[in-house]
Enzyme design. Structure first.
Site, short mmCIF file in Angstrom:
data_model
loop_
_atom_site.label_atom_id
_atom_site.label_comp_id
_atom_site.label_asym_id
_atom_site.label_seq_id
_atom_site.Cartn_x
_atom_site.Cartn_y
_atom_site.Cartn_z
N ARG B 327 -3.91 31.65 12.31
CA ARG B 327 -5.33 30.84 12.24
C ARG B 327 -6.25 31.26 11.08
O ARG B 327 -7.09 30.56 10.70
CB ARG B 327 -5.88 31.06 13.78
N GLU B 734 -15.82 27.34 19.71
CA GLU B 734 -15.43 28.40 18.56
C GLU B 734 -16.09 27.99 17.40
O GLU B 734 -16.81 28.63 16.57
CB GLU B 734 -14.08 28.60 18.22
#
Lengths: 493, 787
Positions: B327, B734
């Site tokens: 990620r 997030e």
């Protein structure tokens, strides 16, 4: 010495009810007792070291001002120290029938909770603030919340809630205000002037009847653990599981809680909390105000004492350096014998102080700077508030008529094994013209005075550099130029 | 109160549907201390408590483990070691078999659990745990990644490479080049409620574990492996967590397994609750990174080629480090188009605690790499970094450009960053304040101000495709009240509330008619952890699906019962119009029940479109992107490095927000958490590998007084999800966290002022006052030596 009567139980009020406990471990914490013995589980454990505030409760104590409620950390507050107090937990907050309390409703309406775990602690801190200051400034709210950590909200919603509380109800109509006289009467009825002794052999606690009683007890039991605010000793128990018995709790001794002042000196009893010392010190020695606002959080300031901060001899205590720079003296007592020494000489080496077995710190005497005498103290930390000092510098200076340095005392915390004077730096300044050039020369002397350590708070290099730069800050501030010389959070609370 | 009687049958809108600002469903319980967390539940009679024995060395073989003194300590009932694990001694979520429940033969980090004391009280267990005599044969330990070689040193799992175009050639051919290395610290979750599990043994091989976990299914599966029983024997339940932030995605499993093993062995309920020090020492954190970068660009500041190596500190085991590194690479572009790019991850083995998921999951670390490159380019060409940012953005969604392909070959189809940045520049008065700050700095000798505006583009979806599924279970009771359950967990983010709003909307009933219930593996199986910001996207859809099934049955029933066409059955607020008459929802439900209509349904959802080929480094990894931007201003004391955040402005995209009040809370909280990560939150290990910042006294998360003095947060009121997400909303967990980057870059800007903005400060993170002061000193020296 007058004989004192002895009682074998502690008595206090928990929320609405009187509590009498005859079996109390010397190291039992209020938090464990609330959660495990009383099943009052609204009060949470977040850190067990007095830093996160999830365990915040109010403790009401009788004082000259009547009955004063203060926020404290239940995780490091010993149960045995609560005699004669009113303990208020989140379960005791009440609004109009069927409604939440104004503090609670404001928190709900302004989205002040997310996961909710820290929330009871925030509610209690805000409740304590609101009772004293119904319409607080931003700065006052932030100060009241320095000891409360929230990991979800980013605090903005809590601040909005805090500003709105008074629109939900009047502090004067709060149950704790309405019931104050009755509670006071109940607390007064508990007071019998007795010494408390609970337990035996390996697990004992003693609450002396008065200072003379304390002196006599300690003389006989010099190995006892003296506990005033328990903001340090509390961690010996919760984190290190140290055996602290026998314990002598002195937080309630009126004789140690006095502040007296005259033209030139303020005398502070060893049991005076940071909170109780604040107004006198900040008023008479203004530079101490901002420092005191950055010691611990509100809960710790409500519990911790200046005497304890000195007596435990920590090299990173926040009060010794400024008190040393001010030329403070310390009164120690053993039995009925007293001696008064310069505070500076109390700190002999790391972990070693000039305190004899059976002797205790009774008071500290702080000279008030006269007009024209310059004094400043600067604390450097990783996080601005509620953080332990990386380096702290205190500066006291007088100038002669001709602009040379007539007298100077500089003391630091966090730079050596004890709070320590910067004597080489002082020498480089003394008698010299008070100019930036002199200051520059003196800054080179720091390496003679200090060889700081690297640890989790700061590296040796940073400590050395920031410490000497503080002298330059002191110079430019003391010379009175108007430009900002420090970053600042708020206008005065 | 008889809620049945209170539904408004004439309302124009239901109370509490989607796109309305609702208070957290548990708020009234939070504030009164009535919300029950695991440690607040009444313990079953005879509940035992656990204390852990932790390793005192960072790396070594266990020569001898003498626990006789522990066993004979007061209150101790039993002591468990790895030999007591009936199934597999492993809670590895990655299948790598490298995460022992209790250390076996060797220890690989300071603080690794070796044994578990089971005692009558928690206090007795903790005291006894200290009495063990353990001898180690120490092995040299790797205590950090900074000195390691990401190419040759040991990795815990396979790294990822992304490649598009020819980065090396583009950099070599570029008119300008810069190369550098950035140090980026980790972060402790510091959820206020530490790890906690209560296991209650049942009949046969059954056990119920009440666990503060973000991934009940994962906890269930790993507990069943450790017990050596089928998953059907293990039930995991959680009503709410006192914060998670990724720290309870896999890290809850070890405590759950220990509690369950002890409970089954001793046939008594067993609770594990870690002390804060143990929690911070023995459980994983956000990965610290060493980012090597090289960028080629032209004189205008157009990026031509980028090469990245993202080395991350995995710790001693794989845990989620592979996907976290992935990620980071997925976000090494942030919002910028790289014509040529090569990026590689290196999840390095070290003898520290195994790092794990933390809000953003490597994404923020990737973006930090991108923003460092922007800074380098800006200083090299002498422009405001914001200009370089704007120059290199992906093409906006309305443009049919070619500058819209990511390093992983996905097309960015929904880019709205230009509009967001433009609006924020204006609302935050960026140009004017830029000038004011210049003037201020020119006149201020010691205090310097800094300003920065940073963008965020965050990819939404689990990159592990199978995690992009969700289930829900909805019951409508005969009185018309609704019981809602889904696979997501509540950690404060308001997920249950949002899903309840979705269900209320489907049935057109007031929100209070929908009961929120604890997440349990017995109701909804095989769920993804509540992570990757996906909670509302996935579970909202699954719950909507369940509600729609029931609604369809009610519709069919009403049409038949009242003899009208199906399209004449319309769900209105708290009532249903059937033909030309109205029936209350409750009455219709009652009639349906009497007519034996099934009023319960299991819902399901899987995210469409996504695919990902890790071997090739190509795919449609994300369903969509969330966007935002933040502008921060700081004051820095150049004598000490101390600073304050003067102001922050944020504009964030939640699509069509399901609940603005909740979403703004996520944005505010995410920003502060991201700011903390990059400023005062410093993890510090000593030379023995012992974490010395293991409690709030030494580990400094932001306080109320660290908030920006002025803090303006707004949501884009015009955006909507490009894809058909749940009511066109966007994920919000997030994406706001990296807004904290604006503070790091504002600090960097203030530092740069001491060298007249001629030298890139290369300010590493966390930018503690110490790092800020040292950066200032470095720049001053470079100016001197250059002069």
């Amino acid at each position: 010495m007058a004989r004192v009567s002895i009682r074998n139980e502690i008595r206090f009020i928990l929320n609405g009810r009187n509590v009498v406990l005859s079996s109390v471990a010397p190291d039992a914490t209020l938090l464990d007792w609330l959660r495990l013995d009383r099943s009052l589980r609204g009060t949470k454990e977040g850190c067990a070291e007095g830093d996160c505030g999830a365990c915040t409760v109010l403790v009401g104590k009788l004082s000259a001002g009547g009955l004063v409620y203060e926020s404290v950390n239940a995780c490091i507050r010993f149960l045995g120290s609560l005699d004669g107090t009113h303990v208020v937990t989140v379960e005791h907050l009440r609004g109009e029938p069927g409604q939440l309390h104004p503090v609670q409703q404001a928190m709900v309406d302004f989205h002040g909770s997310q996961c909710g775990f820290c929330t009871p602690g925030f509610v209690m801190s805000l409740y304590g603030l609101w009772m004293k200051t119904p319409d607080p400034s931003n700065a006052a709210i932030e100060k009241a919340l320095q000891g409360n950590l929230c990991r979800c909200t980013g605090y903005e919603a809590i601040m909005r809630a805090a500003h709105a509380i008074s629109s939900y109800g009047k502090a004067a109509k709060d149950p704790l205000a309405v019931e104050r006289k009755a509670i006071m009467a109940r607390l007064e009825a508990m007071q019998d002037g007795a010494r408390i002794e609970i337990g035996s052999a390996k697990a004992r606690l003693i609450v002396p009847a008065n200072v003379d009683d304390f002196a006599a007890i300690l003389d006989k039991e010099p190995g006892a653990t003296i506990v005033a605010g328990s903001t340090d000793v509390g961690l010996w128990v919760t984190k290190h599981m140290r055996d602290i018995s026998p314990v002598i709790f002195i937080g309630n001794l009126d004789g140690l809680c006095a502040i007296s002042e005259d033209q030139s000196v303020i005398s502070i009893g060893a049991g005076v909390t940071y909170t109780d010392a604040f107004s006198t010190l900040a008023n008479r020695i203004p530079a101490l105000g901002p420092l005191f606002d950055r010691i611990g959080g509100e809960q710790v300031r409500n519990m911790g004492t200046i005497g304890g901060n000195i007596a435990n001899g920590s090299p990173i205590g926040d009060t010794p350096p400024p008190l040393i720079a001010l030329g403070a003296r310390l009164t120690l007592r053993k039995g009925s014998k007293r001696r008064t020494i310069p505070l500076e000489t109390f700190f002999i080496a790391y972990g070693k102080q000039d305190r004899q077995p059976g002797e205790f710190v009774e008071a500290v005497h702080v000279p008030v700077p006269a007009k024209g005498e310059k004094f400043a103290v600067y604390k450097i930390t990783k996080r601005r508030d509620e953080d332990i000092t990386a380096a702290l510098g205190a500066f006291f200076l007088t100038l002669a008529q001709d602009g040379t340095v007539a007298d100077v005392r500089i003391a630091y915390g966090g730079m050596a094994a004890t709070p320590k004077r910067a004597s080489a730096v002082e020498k480089a300044l003394l008698g010299k013209p008070w100019t930036e050039e002199t200051v520059g020369t003196a800054m080179a002397e720091y390496t003679r005075d200090f060889t700081p350590l690297t640890d989790m708070r700061a590296s040796a290099e940073y400590r050395a550099l920031a410490a000497k730069n503080l002298l330059l800050r002191f110079f430019v501030e003391a010379t009175g130029t108007k430009a900002p010389f420090q970053v600042s959070r708020n206008e005065a609370a | 109160m008889n809620k049945h009687a209170t539904s408004n049958l004439k309302a124009e809108k239901i109370a509490g549907g989607v796109a309305t600002d609702q208070r957290h469903d548990s708020a009234h319980k939070h504030v009164s201390g009535a919300a029950v967390y695991i440690d607040d539940m009444p313990e079953p009679a005879g509940t035992l408590h656990v204390g852990l024995g932790l390793s005192k060395v960072a790396h070594g073989t266990l020569k001898s483990v003498d626990i006789s003194a522990v066993r004979s300590a007061p209150g101790v009932v039993d002591v468990l070691t790895y030999a007591d694990v009936p199934g597999e001694n492993d809670v590895s979520p990655s299948g790598m078999h490298d995460d022992p429940v209790l250390a076996e033969g060797k220890v690989q980090f300071f603080g690794q659990p070796i044994f578990a004391v089971i005692a009558e009280t928690r206090d007795a267990a903790r005291r006894a745990a200290r009495l063990a005599k353990i001898e180690y044969d120490e092995i040299p330990a790797i205590l950090g990644i900074w000195p390691l070689d990401p190419v040759t040193d040991r990795l815990v799992t396979t790294p990822l490479t992304l490649r598009r175009g020819d980065a090396a050639a583009a950099i070599a051919a570029a008119p300008r080049r810069v190369k550098g290395r950035m140090k980026l610290g980790g972060q402790d979750h510091f959820y206020l409620e530490g790890q906690v599990s209560l296991a209650v043994p049942g009949e046969d091989d059954e056990v119920t574990v009440y666990c503060s976990t973000q991934g009940p299914s994962e906890t269930q599966h790993l507990v069943s492996h450790a017990l050596g029983v089928p998953s059907h024997a293990v039930t995991v339940e959680v009503r709410r967590m006192g914060g998670g932030f990724g720290g309870k995605e896999t890290q809850a499993n070890q405590c759950a397994a220990i509690a369950a093993i002890a409970a089954k062995k001793l046939k008594r309920a067993v609770k594990v609750r870690l002390d804060r020090d143990e929690d911070m020492t023995a459980t994983g954190k956000r990965h610290d990174f060493a980012i090597d970068y090289e960028v080629g660009f032209d004189d205008e500041g157009n990026i031509l080629g980028v090469d990245f190596m993202f080395a991350l500190n995995a710790g001693f085991s794989a845990d989620l480090s592979g996907p976290v590194g992935d990620r980071a690479l997925f976000h090494c572009d942030n919002a910028y188009f790289y014509p040529n790019v090569h990026a590689k991850s290196a999840p390095l083995y070290t003898n520290t605690v195994s790092n794990t998921a933390f809000r953003g999951f490597g994404g923020p670390q990737g973006m930090i790499g991108a923003e460092r490159i922007i800074d380098e380019v800006a200083f090299a060409v002498g422009k405001d970094p914001l200009e370089i940012r704007k120059l290199n953005f992906y093409d906006p969604m309305e443009a049919i450009g070619r500058r819209n392909v990511t390093p992983y070959h996905q097309k960015v189809e929904d880019n709205i960053i230009q509009r967001i940045v433009a609006e924020l520049e204006e609302s935050a008065n960026y140009p004017r304040r830029r000038r004011e700050i210049q003037a201020f700095n020119a006149n201020s000798r010691f205090i310097k101000r800094g300003l920065a505006l940073t963008p965020v583009k965050f990819g939404i979806s689990f990159t592990k495709t199978e995690s992009n599924q969700a289930g829900a279970l909805v019951h409508v009771y005969a009185d018309g009240s609704v019981h809602m359950n889904h696979g997501g967990t509540e950690m404060g983010q308001g997920l249950h509330l949002k899903v309840a709003q979705v269900v209320a909307e489907e049935f057109q009933i007031d929100l209070e008619r929908v009961k929120i219930t604890a997440t349990t593996t017995a109701k909804v199986p095989n769920t993804a952890p509540t992570a990757a910001s996906s909670g509302a996207d996935l579970n909202g859809m699954a719950a909507q699906n369940a509600a729609r099934q029931i609604r369809q049955r009610l519709t069919d029933f009403a049409a038949e019962r009242y003899q009208v066409p199906v399209d004449q059955v319309v769900f209105l607020p708290n009532r249903v119009r059937v033909g030309n008459q109205e029936v209350s929802f409750n009455d219709l439900v009652r009639q349906a029940y009497i007519a034996r209509v099934q009023l319960s349904a299991a819902g399901f959802y899987k995210t469409p479109k996504i695919h990902w080929d890790r071997g090739k480094g190509q795919g449609h990894a994300f369903y969509y992107y969330a966007y935002g931007a933040a502008c921060a201003e700081v004051s820095v004391d150049t004598l000490t490095g101390e600073y304050v955040v003067e102001r922050a402005d944020i504009l964030h995209d939640c699509g069509r927000s399901l609940n603005r009040a909740i979403d703004i809370g996520q944005v505010e909280g995410g920003f502060i958490q991201g700011m903390g990560w990059l400023t005062t939150e410093e993890l510090w290990w000593d030379d023995k590998g012992r974490l010395r910042t293991h409690a709030p006294s030494t580990y400094k998360i932001p306080l109320a007084s660290d908030r920006p003095k002025i803090f303006n947060v707004a949501l884009t009121d015009w955006s909507q999800a490009y894809e058909p997400t749940i009511h066109r909303s966007k994920a919000v967990g997030e994406p706001p966290l990296p807004h904290g980057m604006s503070v790091l870059h504002a600090l960097s800007d203030a530092v740069a002022s001491v060298a007249d903005h001629k030298i890139c400060p290369r300010l590493d993170a966390p930018a503690t006052p110490e790092r800020v002061l040292m950066a200032i000193e470095r720049l001053k020296k470079e100016v001197k030596s250059g002069a």
